[in-house]
Design a protein around this motif. Structure first.
Motif, PDB file in Angstrom:
ATOM      1  N   GLU A 427       0.831  -1.205   0.000  1.00 56.74           N
ATOM      2  CA  GLU A 427       0.000   0.000   0.000  1.00 56.74           C
ATOM      3  C   GLU A 427       0.864   1.252   0.000  1.00 56.74           C
ATOM      4  O   GLU A 427       0.581   2.230  -0.705  1.00 56.74           O
ATOM      5  CB  GLU A 427      -0.942  -0.003   1.212  1.00 56.74           C
ATOM      6  CG  GLU A 427      -1.979  -1.109   1.181  1.00 56.74           C
ATOM      7  CD  GLU A 427      -2.809  -1.090  -0.104  1.00 56.74           C
ATOM      8  OE1 GLU A 427      -3.237   0.018  -0.514  1.00 56.74           O
ATOM      9  OE2 GLU A 427      -3.025  -2.159  -0.694  1.00 56.74           O
ATOM     10  N   GLU A 428       1.934   1.214   0.773  1.00 55.11           N
ATOM     11  CA  GLU A 428       2.877   2.339   0.800  1.00 55.11           C
ATOM     12  C   GLU A 428       3.544   2.500  -0.569  1.00 55.11           C
ATOM     13  O   GLU A 428       3.702   3.613  -1.077  1.00 55.11           O
ATOM     14  CB  GLU A 428       3.941   2.078   1.872  1.00 55.11           C
ATOM     15  CG  GLU A 428       5.006   3.161   1.984  1.00 55.11           C
ATOM     16  CD  GLU A 428       6.122   2.795   2.938  1.00 55.11           C
ATOM     17  OE1 GLU A 428       7.183   3.439   2.867  1.00 55.11           O
ATOM     18  OE2 GLU A 428       5.933   1.856   3.758  1.00 55.11           O
ATOM     19  N   PHE A 429       3.917   1.380  -1.166  1.00 60.17           N
ATOM     20  CA  PHE A 429       4.540   1.402  -2.489  1.00 60.17           C
ATOM     21  C   PHE A 429       3.612   2.041  -3.521  1.00 60.17           C
ATOM     22  O   PHE A 429       4.040   2.890  -4.313  1.00 60.17           O
ATOM     23  CB  PHE A 429       4.900  -0.024  -2.921  1.00 60.17           C
ATOM     24  CG  PHE A 429       5.277  -0.150  -4.366  1.00 60.17           C
ATOM     25  CD1 PHE A 429       6.548   0.197  -4.810  1.00 60.17           C
ATOM     26  CD2 PHE A 429       4.351  -0.600  -5.310  1.00 60.17           C
ATOM     27  CE1 PHE A 429       6.895   0.093  -6.154  1.00 60.17           C
ATOM     28  CE2 PHE A 429       4.684  -0.712  -6.647  1.00 60.17           C
ATOM     29  CZ  PHE A 429       5.961  -0.363  -7.066  1.00 60.17           C
ATOM     30  N   LYS A 430       2.343   1.648  -3.507  1.00 57.01           N
ATOM     31  CA  LYS A 430       1.400   2.166  -4.497  1.00 57.01           C
ATOM     32  C   LYS A 430       1.241   3.682  -4.396  1.00 57.01           C
ATOM     33  O   LYS A 430       1.005   4.353  -5.399  1.00 57.01           O
ATOM     34  CB  LYS A 430       0.034   1.471  -4.342  1.00 57.01           C
ATOM     35  CG  LYS A 430       0.027   0.043  -4.852  1.00 57.01           C
ATOM     36  CD  LYS A 430      -1.362  -0.536  -4.997  1.00 57.01           C
ATOM     37  CE  LYS A 430      -2.000  -0.861  -3.665  1.00 57.01           C
ATOM     38  NZ  LYS A 430      -3.299  -1.564  -3.834  1.00 57.01           N
ATOM     39  N   GLU A 431       1.362   4.216  -3.212  1.00 55.00           N
ATOM     40  CA  GLU A 431       1.271   5.666  -3.041  1.00 55.00           C
ATOM     41  C   GLU A 431       2.553   6.362  -3.475  1.00 55.00           C
ATOM     42  O   GLU A 431       2.528   7.350  -4.212  1.00 55.00           O
ATOM     43  CB  GLU A 431       0.962   5.999  -1.567  1.00 55.00           C
ATOM     44  CG  GLU A 431      -0.477   5.798  -1.170  1.00 55.00           C
ATOM     45  CD  GLU A 431      -1.432   6.627  -2.036  1.00 55.00           C
ATOM     46  OE1 GLU A 431      -1.178   7.846  -2.184  1.00 55.00           O
ATOM     47  OE2 GLU A 431      -2.409   6.055  -2.566  1.00 55.00           O
ATOM     48  N   PHE A 439      12.431   1.640  -6.520  1.00 49.98           N
ATOM     49  CA  PHE A 439      11.992   0.935  -5.317  1.00 49.98           C
ATOM     50  C   PHE A 439      12.593  -0.469  -5.280  1.00 49.98           C
ATOM     51  O   PHE A 439      12.463  -1.230  -6.247  1.00 49.98           O
ATOM     52  CB  PHE A 439      10.460   0.857  -5.281  1.00 49.98           C
ATOM     53  CG  PHE A 439       9.811   2.197  -5.102  1.00 49.98           C
ATOM     54  CD1 PHE A 439       9.436   2.645  -3.850  1.00 49.98           C
ATOM     55  CD2 PHE A 439       9.601   3.029  -6.194  1.00 49.98           C
ATOM     56  CE1 PHE A 439       8.852   3.896  -3.678  1.00 49.98           C
ATOM     57  CE2 PHE A 439       9.025   4.283  -6.045  1.00 49.98           C
ATOM     58  CZ  PHE A 439       8.648   4.721  -4.779  1.00 49.98           C
ATOM     59  N   LEU A 440      13.289  -0.767  -4.195  1.00 53.21           N
ATOM     60  CA  LEU A 440      13.869  -2.092  -3.994  1.00 53.21           C
ATOM     61  C   LEU A 440      12.890  -2.902  -3.158  1.00 53.21           C
ATOM     62  O   LEU A 440      12.693  -2.630  -1.977  1.00 53.21           O
ATOM     63  CB  LEU A 440      15.219  -1.974  -3.288  1.00 53.21           C
ATOM     64  CG  LEU A 440      16.313  -1.257  -4.090  1.00 53.21           C
ATOM     65  CD1 LEU A 440      17.513  -0.941  -3.205  1.00 53.21           C
ATOM     66  CD2 LEU A 440      16.739  -2.099  -5.285  1.00 53.21           C
ATOM     67  N   CYS A 441      12.267  -3.873  -3.795  1.00 54.08           N
ATOM     68  CA  CYS A 441      11.194  -4.626  -3.152  1.00 54.08           C
ATOM     69  C   CYS A 441      11.423  -6.126  -3.318  1.00 54.08           C
ATOM     70  O   CYS A 441      11.931  -6.583  -4.346  1.00 54.08           O
ATOM     71  CB  CYS A 441       9.838  -4.272  -3.772  1.00 54.08           C
ATOM     72  SG  CYS A 441       9.477  -2.503  -3.845  1.00 54.08           S
ATOM     73  N   VAL A 477       3.532  -8.161  -2.136  1.00 56.21           N
ATOM     74  CA  VAL A 477       2.230  -8.312  -2.780  1.00 56.21           C
ATOM     75  C   VAL A 477       1.569  -9.621  -2.381  1.00 56.21           C
ATOM     76  O   VAL A 477       0.423  -9.647  -1.912  1.00 56.21           O
ATOM     77  CB  VAL A 477       2.367  -8.238  -4.320  1.00 56.21           C
ATOM     78  CG1 VAL A 477       0.992  -8.406  -4.984  1.00 56.21           C
ATOM     79  CG2 VAL A 477       2.995  -6.921  -4.743  1.00 56.21           C
ATOM     80  N   SER A 478       2.287 -10.721  -2.565  1.00 55.68           N
ATOM     81  CA  SER A 478       1.689 -12.048  -2.357  1.00 55.68           C
ATOM     82  C   SER A 478       1.884 -12.605  -0.955  1.00 55.68           C
ATOM     83  O   SER A 478       1.161 -13.508  -0.527  1.00 55.68           O
ATOM     84  CB  SER A 478       2.293 -13.036  -3.360  1.00 55.68           C
ATOM     85  OG  SER A 478       3.669 -13.264  -3.067  1.00 55.68           O
ATOM     86  N   GLY A 479       2.908 -12.074  -0.250  1.00 56.95           N
ATOM     87  CA  GLY A 479       3.220 -12.624   1.073  1.00 56.95           C
ATOM     88  C   GLY A 479       4.023 -13.915   1.011  1.00 56.95           C
ATOM     89  O   GLY A 479       4.321 -14.516   2.044  1.00 56.95           O
TER      90      GLY A 479
END
Length: 492
Positions: A427-431, A439-441, A477-479
């Motif tokens: 959610e933070e990423f989408k904002e 973004f390193l995710c 995203v998926s956990g």
């Protein structure tokens, strides 16, 4: 000229329009009569020539040689490598006839239906197929390897939405194609060429880049691995600035390119391809330029120094005579310099014009400077001016150009590093991704997760970066478990 600058859209107001304005106003390129294609004007082409010259030298240092292959490719060639044809099928321009004839009214021409080709020809979107068909005739034994060719050419990929330099239907590029005896040699070659691109981007373009490997979804059509350099533009978006592909044996098998080993066995060769295009000019513009126009790295600026005398009659002649040995000394150092004493333009117009075109150093001498033995120097990167002694001017300019090159690289590097974020919350990423940045995710490695991110945020996985130590984690995203962090960004 003041009006030209006034009409240049500000980056903060509309970054995309600022870019389009600057391409036109700085005399780099313009739209052509052919949809999706551009005319590269002399000043823009001069930048490309400088890029070509340096890259060509770097390629040849690796052992590559230049060659040229046909523009038109038989359609059947593209059918031989399934992934390759699927990747490019929707972008191909197709030649179906070989002749025109005068129409019935006699006032124009039409395609002659009797001149239909037996097999359609494709205007090259890339040259793997035609080159590997040729390599079959060149490669017979291990003595013929490695085979390393590069060609400078144009390609055609039909685009619906175009933007000068960044995405056009026709563009200029280079494409290297190499054949090797072993998998290890080919993989090393692909990675070596990525390093060549990265060195060129950082040392010549002054553009910091992130090196990494693409996800399976983002790979070049027909490759086993695609390596990439990703640059950050001033709006926080990524620009893929060069790619190198490990093709495995896919094209060798498709075109039956084998060699006789030292042990007298027939083996398929291993392949790479790699390329950069005129997109690099877009990267140059969007990384460094400002609201006053272009900011060019001195190593790629068509004109590095401009000298503008301000005086009349005898004074003008004295200034010209004083600068002559300086101009000669600069040119001996390989520095491009122009002495602009044209009397059909006011000094103010010249100042604004050279500023708009990104000339790194401007030198002005007027009557008072002539008396005092001084000149005014302005550096384009910071717009700072200083009055300095005429003595030692040659060495000062050479040093200043080096300083400008380093300064604009450090400025771009600082901007990029300040806009790299580790993120573990979707959610933070989408904002945050709306405002740009790298973004390193953590990513679970699935195409489903990758597709969801793209659909919901318009951001894509740019690469698995080499520069960061990788640790296991949890996909935001998926956990699901993740083996590494990937670089995600919106892009051009």
């Amino acid at each position: 000229m003041a009006k030209e600058l006034k009409e240049l859209t500000k980056r903060a107001d509309n970054y995309s329009q600022w870019y389009n304005d600057l391409v036109v106003k700085a005399d780099l390129a313009e739209q052509s009569a052919v949809r999706g294609c551009m005319v590269i004007k002399p000043y823009g082409y001069a930048i490309w020539e400088k890029m070509q010259q340096q890259l060509d030298k770097m390629f040849k240092e690796t052992g590559a040689q230049n060659a040229y292959f046909p523009l038109l490719i038989p359609k059947s060639f593209l059918s031989r490598e399934a992934e390759h044809v699927e990747g490019f099928a929707k972008e191909c321009a197709v030649v179906t006839h070989y002749r025109l004839k005068t129409n019935e009214k006699g006032d124009g021409v039409v395609v002659d239906p009797a001149a239909k080709l037996e097999e359609e020809l494709i205007v090259r979107p890339t040259s793997e197929t035609i080159i590997w068909n040729t390599y079959k005739n060149w490669i017979h034994s291990w003595r013929d390897l490695p085979l390393m060719c590069n060609q400078w050419c144009n390609v055609m990929r039909w685009e619906m939405r175009t933007r000068p330099f960044l995405r056009t239907s026709e563009f200029l590029w280079q494409e290297g194609h190499t054949a090797h005896a072993t998998r290890e040699e080919a993989e090393q070659e692909a990675q070596k060429m990525l390093k060549v691109y990265a060195d060129f981007a950082e040392k010549w373009m002054a553009v910091p880049v992130m090196q990494g490997v693409k996800s399976e979804t983002e790979r070049f059509a027909g490759a086993l691995d695609t390596y990439t350099i990703e640059a950050m533009m001033q709006d926080g978006k990524a620009l893929q600035s060069g790619t190198s592909h490990f093709l495995g044996q896919n094209f060798a098998k498709a075109f039956d390119v084998t060699y006789l080993t030292k042990e007298n066995k027939q083996e398929y060769v291993w392949a790479t391809s790699w390329g950069v295009s005129t997109r690099l000019i877009g990267a140059l513009i969007m990384t460094h330029s400002d609201d006053n126009g272009l900011v060019l790295p001195p190593r790629l600026a068509p004109l590095q120094v401009v000298i503008i005398p301000i005086g009349k009659g005898e004074q003008q002649e004295q200034i010209a005579e004083k600068f002559q040995p300086v101009i000669e000394a600069l040119r001996e150092k390989g520095i491009t310099v122009k002495y602009d004493d044209a009397d059909n333009k006011r000094p103010g117009f010249k100042f604004a014009d050279y500023e708009l075109k990104g000339v790194p150093v401007r030198i002005v001498m007027g009557g008072r400077d002539l008396e005092n033995g001084t000149v005014e120097i302005m550096r384009r990167d910071t717009l700072e001016k200083e009055t300095v002694s005429f003595d030692g001017l040659t060495e000062r300019i050479a040093s200043l150009l080096d300083d400008i090159q380093e300064n604009i690289f450090q400025k771009a590097l600082k901007f990029r590093d300040e806009h790299i974020y580790e993120c573990d919350n979707y959610e933070e990423f989408k904002e945050k991704v709306k405002d740009g940045g790298f973004f390193l995710c953590h990513w679970d490695g699935t195409a489903e997760t990758e597709a969801k991110i793209k659909e919901e945020t318009q951001a894509t996985i740019r690469c698995v970066p080499f520069a960061f130590e990788q640790t296991a984690g949890t996909d935001m995203v998926s956990g699901k478990p993740s083996k590494c962090r990937v670089l995600i960004a919106r892009s051009y």
